[in-house]
Structures are given as C-alpha cells and as structure tokens.
Design a protein around this motif. Sequence first.
Motif, short mmCIF file in Angstrom:
data_model
loop_
_atom_site.label_atom_id
_atom_site.label_comp_id
_atom_site.label_asym_id
_atom_site.label_seq_id
_atom_site.Cartn_x
_atom_site.Cartn_y
_atom_site.Cartn_z
N PHE A 230 57.32 28.84 46.94
CA PHE A 230 56.71 30.17 46.85
C PHE A 230 56.15 30.28 45.43
CE2 PHE A 230 56.51 34.64 45.94
CZ PHE A 230 56.28 35.27 47.15
N GLY B 148 53.14 32.23 44.56
CA GLY B 148 52.37 33.43 44.26
C GLY B 148 50.88 33.20 44.19
N ALA B 149 50.16 34.25 43.81
CA ALA B 149 48.70 34.23 43.88
C ALA B 149 48.09 33.23 42.90
CB ALA B 149 48.14 35.63 43.63
N ASN B 150 48.69 33.09 41.71
CA ASN B 150 48.12 32.22 40.68
C ASN B 150 49.09 31.14 40.23
OD1 ASN B 150 47.57 35.39 39.86
ND2 ASN B 150 45.72 34.18 40.16
N PHE C 33 52.24 31.64 39.37
CA PHE C 33 53.17 32.12 38.35
C PHE C 33 54.42 32.79 38.90
CE2 PHE C 33 49.01 32.60 35.93
CZ PHE C 33 49.16 31.39 35.28
N ALA C 34 54.62 32.77 40.22
CA ALA C 34 55.81 33.42 40.77
C ALA C 34 57.07 32.80 40.17
CB ALA C 34 55.83 33.30 42.29
N GLY C 35 58.12 33.61 40.06
CA GLY C 35 59.39 33.09 39.57
C GLY C 35 59.53 33.13 38.06
N GLU C 36 58.62 33.82 37.37
CA GLU C 36 58.71 33.91 35.90
C GLU C 36 59.80 34.92 35.53
OE1 GLU C 36 57.72 32.39 33.38
OE2 GLU C 36 56.02 31.18 34.00
#
Lengths: 388, 388
Positions: free
Chosen positions: A237, A239-241, A243-246
């Motif tokens: 997973f 995200g859009a760019n 960067f999910a999970g930051e």
Amino acid sequence: MSITGDQSLLKQINRMALVRAIRQQAGLSRADLAKLTGLTRSTVSLLCQDLINEGWLVEHEIQATGALGRRPTPLAIDPLRLALIGADLGVDGLHVVATSLNGEILASRSEAIVGNDAAMVLERLARMLSEEALSLRMQGRGLLGIGVGLPGGVDEAAGTLKFAPNLGWRDVAIREPLGAALARVGLDDVPIHVHNEADVAALGEFEFGEGEVPEPLIFVSLGIGVGAGIVAGARLFVGANGFAGEVGHTILKVDGPLCSCGRHGCAEAFIGLNAISARIAPGLSLAAIRTQLDFGDERALAVVGEAGRALGVLIQNLWTLFNPGRIVLGGPSCALGDAFLSAAFARLARYTEEAGLPGPDLRITRFGPLAVAVGAAALVLHKTIRPV
Amino acid sequence: MSITGDQSLLKQINRMALVRAIRQQAGLSRADLAKLTGLTRSTVSLLCQDLINEGWLVEHEIQATGALGRRPTPLAIDPLRLALIGADLGVDGLHVVATSLNGEILASRSEAIVGNDAAMVLERLARMLSEEALSLRMQGRGLLGIGVGLPGGVDEAAGTLKFAPNLGWRDVAIREPLGAALARVGLDDVPIHVHNEADVAALGEFEFGEGEVPEPLIFVSLGIGVGAGIVAGARLFVGANGFAGEVGHTILKVDGPLCSCGRHGCAEAFIGLNAISARIAPGLSLAAIRTQLDFGDERALAVVGEAGRALGVLIQNLWTLFNPGRIVLGGPSCALGDAFLSAAFARLARYTEEAGLPGPDLRITRFGPLAVAVGAAALVLHKTIRPV
C-alpha cells in the motif's frame, strides 16, 4: 480489463497461481491443484512439468501406504535450485543476502559505508552483489533476480532514489549503474528491483512469514528515520505518490519539538534515533546509548523510556487507522531493547485495557539487522509470483 | 486462483469490464472496447447487446460526418432505465435516495427517528424503501439493488449491525428484516447490501466522482462519531476485522480528555459533536451551536475553532499515513461552517508550509446531508460492477 487477451500473461498468471497455492500448502497434488484453481488437469500437468524443470517445484517421495493404486504425487517448493538476492543500501552500511524461495538465508555479507559518495557506494554494492551472484552460480543455483531496499523515496519504475535525507542523496539512479556493473561480469540477464526499505521489509515479513500471514501487515522501521511499510491485499500500500506509511511525520504532539522535516511535534522528533541521542548527549551513537542503558544510566533510561511511550502511542494510532492483522517492529533502534520496547508495549497495553479491546498481533522482526536485505530478496519473489 | 474455471463468473467479469470502460470514457465503440479489453470483437458485440437489452448501455446517435462508410456507434451508460436505492440509517434520521447509474439523485425522502427501538426503526425504513422501489417500478425503471449505510461496525456477510454506540444497538439484524418486509410487498428479488456509513460515503465519492477519481480516497465523517472510509485499489480498505479508518480513536493528545471509548486524548474527544457541545453548554444541539456561531458568540467560536484546529491535525496525520489522492469531508458537523473548517484548513496549511510540501486534494462532499444515502446507492453499483 479482461485478462483473456494476452496469452503469455495468462500463462504466467496460471503458473504463479500454482506456485502460490503450493507455497500456502505444501504437498498438494496435481489433482488438488486442478480442483483449487479451476484449471484442467492436463493444463496443470503441463504447467507443473515446466515449474519442476525450472527449479520452482519438486516432487516429494510418494508415501508408501497399504492402499491399492497409484497415490498422487505431492508437490512442494524446491528450496535448493533457485535463489533470490536482496540488498540493503542503508545509512549504517551495505548488507547483501541470498535466500531460497522460502526465505531461508543461504549467505550474507555486510560492509560499513565510509563516506557517502553515491558512485563509490554503488560500485561497492555492485561488487558485493556480483560476488554473491557468482557464488550462487558456482553452486548451480538459478538466480531469479536482485532486490535493493533504499532509505528514502523511490521511483520504482525509473529505478531511482528520489530523496534520502539521511544519506543526503537526491535523484540518484540505482538500477542502471548496478545493472551496468553486473553486465560487465556477465550477469546481464538478472532483473533488478528497487524499493523503499520499510516497504521491502514489510514484504519480507509477508512473503517469508510462517503459515498464512494475517493482513494488513505493517512493518515499522525504527532508526534515525521512522517509517512504515504496509501490505494489504497481498500488495504494497504505497498511496497516491508512493509516500504512504510516513508514520514518522504524523503529529504526536501539537506544537511539539521541531522535526527534521520542518514541522513541529512529529513522531520522529520523539522516537527517531537522533532525537533520542540529542536528549541524552548530542552525537551519541546507538552503541553508546546501549552501553549507558546497560549500566543503568538514569538519564538514558528516562529518555529512552519516554521515546518508547511515544512509540506505544504511534502503534496505537497505526492499529486504529489500518486495523492491521500484524505489526512487526524492526530497524536499528530495536537494539535499545527493553528500556525502549517494554515502555512501548506498556503504553499500548494501557490503551487496549482502557478500551476493553484485545491488543494487536505485535512482534519484533525475526530477521534482525538483515530485515531490509531479506525483504529486498522477498521483493524479487513478490514481483515474480504476483504478476498482476 | 485462476478465474478461467467458472464460466458464468468469467462472463460477468467481462461484461462489467465493458461497463467500467464506458463509465470511464463515454462514447467508446465496440471496436474500441475490443481493443481495450483484449476480448474478441464478436464477444464484445454479444455482451454489449445484452447490456443494452438490460438497461446498462445505450447507443448514441451516429454522428453524421462527411466521411464515407459506416461510423462506429458510440456507447454510453444509460441514465434512464436502471436505478439504485441507497439508505442512511443514521443517528439523526432516515434518508432514502434513488439514483441513476451515474449517481444523479432521482428522488430523496427523509424522516426523523423518534425513539431508537430497532424493530420500529427498521419497519419505517422498510416502508420508505418499498415506496421508493414501487415508485421506480411505476416509472418503468429497473432496480439493481438497495444499499444501507449504518452508524457502526457491520458484518457485511451476515447483514447485521454489530455495534452502534450512538444508537445503543448491538448485534441487530438489518438485511433479513428489511428483506422480509420488502418481500411482503412483492419486492423479494432485490439484493440488499449493508455497510458502515463512512465506508459507503467513501464509495459514493469514488463511484460517482467526476472523471477519474484519484486514489486512495478518504471520506472523513464528522458528527458525534468521527470515522473514515478508505477506498484504495478500487476497493474499500477495511482492515483485518473491518475496523480500519477509526480515525476518531487515534490519540491526538497523550493523557488528554476522556473519550467515550474509555481511552484518553482520542481525536473524537476534541472533534466529536458531543465533545464540542459539552465545552460550550452540555446538551446543546448542532443547530443551537450553529446559531451561536452566527451571532458571534465568543465561547462558541473559540471552542469550535479549537475543534477545527484538531481536525487539521487529524487530516495531516491521515494524509501522512495514507498518502491519499483525495480527502473528502462530510457529516453533520460540516454545518458548523467556516468557524470549524477554516480553522482546520489553516492548521493543515501551516503543516504543509513548514514542510515545504503541496497540500492534499481536500474537499467537502457535494452530496451534503445525503452523502451516506448516496454512498449506499453507490455500494450497490460497486458490488455489481466489480464482481471480483
């Protein structure tokens, strides 16, 4: 769209459906596979023969029983003939592992990084990779590919590292120079995959986990940076760019201390290794903090305990938002041990008790400091066995 | 596993691949569809004829041009012959809408809930649903199904509401009694789907959004409860036990005020409608708070502004963790207007400025107080056009 259009893709989908079924349940027969997948018995037989020839599968001994007639032959993943290579290009050094298709570590090598000149670091990594690849070749093992975990944002398609704050690298090509260096020693046919370190570590826990791994799975990487890799629906997973999970840059305290990102009160400003050492004695290494903890230094214990409690809040928030089936902790800061982790678990336990809910399935990575390298090997497997 | 085993499922997959392609780009011809999906031209023609006969598709007029030869016929989703019904069984009342396949609202009806006896509420909802269904039938429209959004945890497969704290309901069957009531008026062939209110509202934004809707999409539902529905990979992200998105119970302030869940410092204890009214004057209704805001009451403005800033932190954290392509705000608390929302946007803007990053695609639902009902209609479409 329909997947009936592309015959070679369809064949690969069906082949890998068989591999995944046998990974999930060793000992299935061709007849079991036909029943499970809906493919005809003859298609299954043809595909299995290919997979056996290529080193994916092995036929187990037919068990002698008293019953009459021919017993169906059990199939299993072959742990001997194919291998994966994973690399961790980390702030603390270079780690390279070779694993079997089941994630057993066959070999590992590590080197410290001196300086952070990208071209020089990549040259050394290429040398470590080629040594490992040639070693596998001499053992007669086939190599499915090489994965590389990187400490920052990655453009997977381009094979580049977009930004790694803790290395000071920006827009560095990774796949191309590694591929060129490997080609020079005759390894020009090896696919190379690159991805973020927390993401590949999450894949390592997912693809090499024992039994059926519950989802969503979140790997929390604890070090100078604090990030998370998330696997859901058997996919990363991102995200859009991408960067999910930051998770290190979620706000833990409104108007809290300044974070390296420019915001105030981010989780990393409480849990990140630099934030911890800054509060004990600026510039203190992880090993030095560990020593202070072992000697019962009160300041170190207080600071690390405080960071641990913040980690507990962070895990609570991840658990509440993603409802993960499993959370795995990894990264260098795990070496802070009980003073850090027990504080986190106690804080989390308080939240679960207050809400009268069971706690999450929470564990420490069993791959230790090799979690990213093993995960990078899992990335190669992941890309291969899940073609769509 | 392989999808070639079940022929009727495969047919439905291919039919719905055509529908999705035309939803994405109206005016495609059969030849375009064959190219896009990899299906043969004759299969596409057969499936399209079925879809036209059933009311899914309509052939547009062939445009007269000067060119020679027959022009390919453009196809579009038929907005006239099929319909969806969505219901919002909410704490504040019952809302029922009928929509076209494109999400245009054809009719809506609302009733306040008096008391919270489950059997009585469901009986009234069943009456509203059957009136709407019979009205559609009299207009000659086909009904694809009924969706119901519920304010709590839902067991989708069983069709039950597991727990709705703000209704005081626990383990209430929803689909079965609604189905039985509809059967009594001759509507025994209508599929009924149930899901959580924030989840269906997210589907409403996703399936009925204009153009290609960026993902992940997060719908934040703001009311007494604060929850989020998440769409990723064209599917709801619900987590291991269906509880993902419980954003109201992430910790915004360590050791903060007591939350209804038993923990301390949850977002809902800052942003939830009860928390807001408790700080102005306990028991104050949303409308009364709104009036105080309109009259410039300083205490109300201060309390609502504080809640808005907390919402800004919440959105920052959602954005950082999920890297959504779009965030949509909805729910009754949106009626608090600028005093609430501008404070949230300003807080969020501060975080993006400090980090030097662009802000998220953030908007208010265009379906207003009908967002859950419209989302419940979208749930029916979602289940139909994405069969696997």
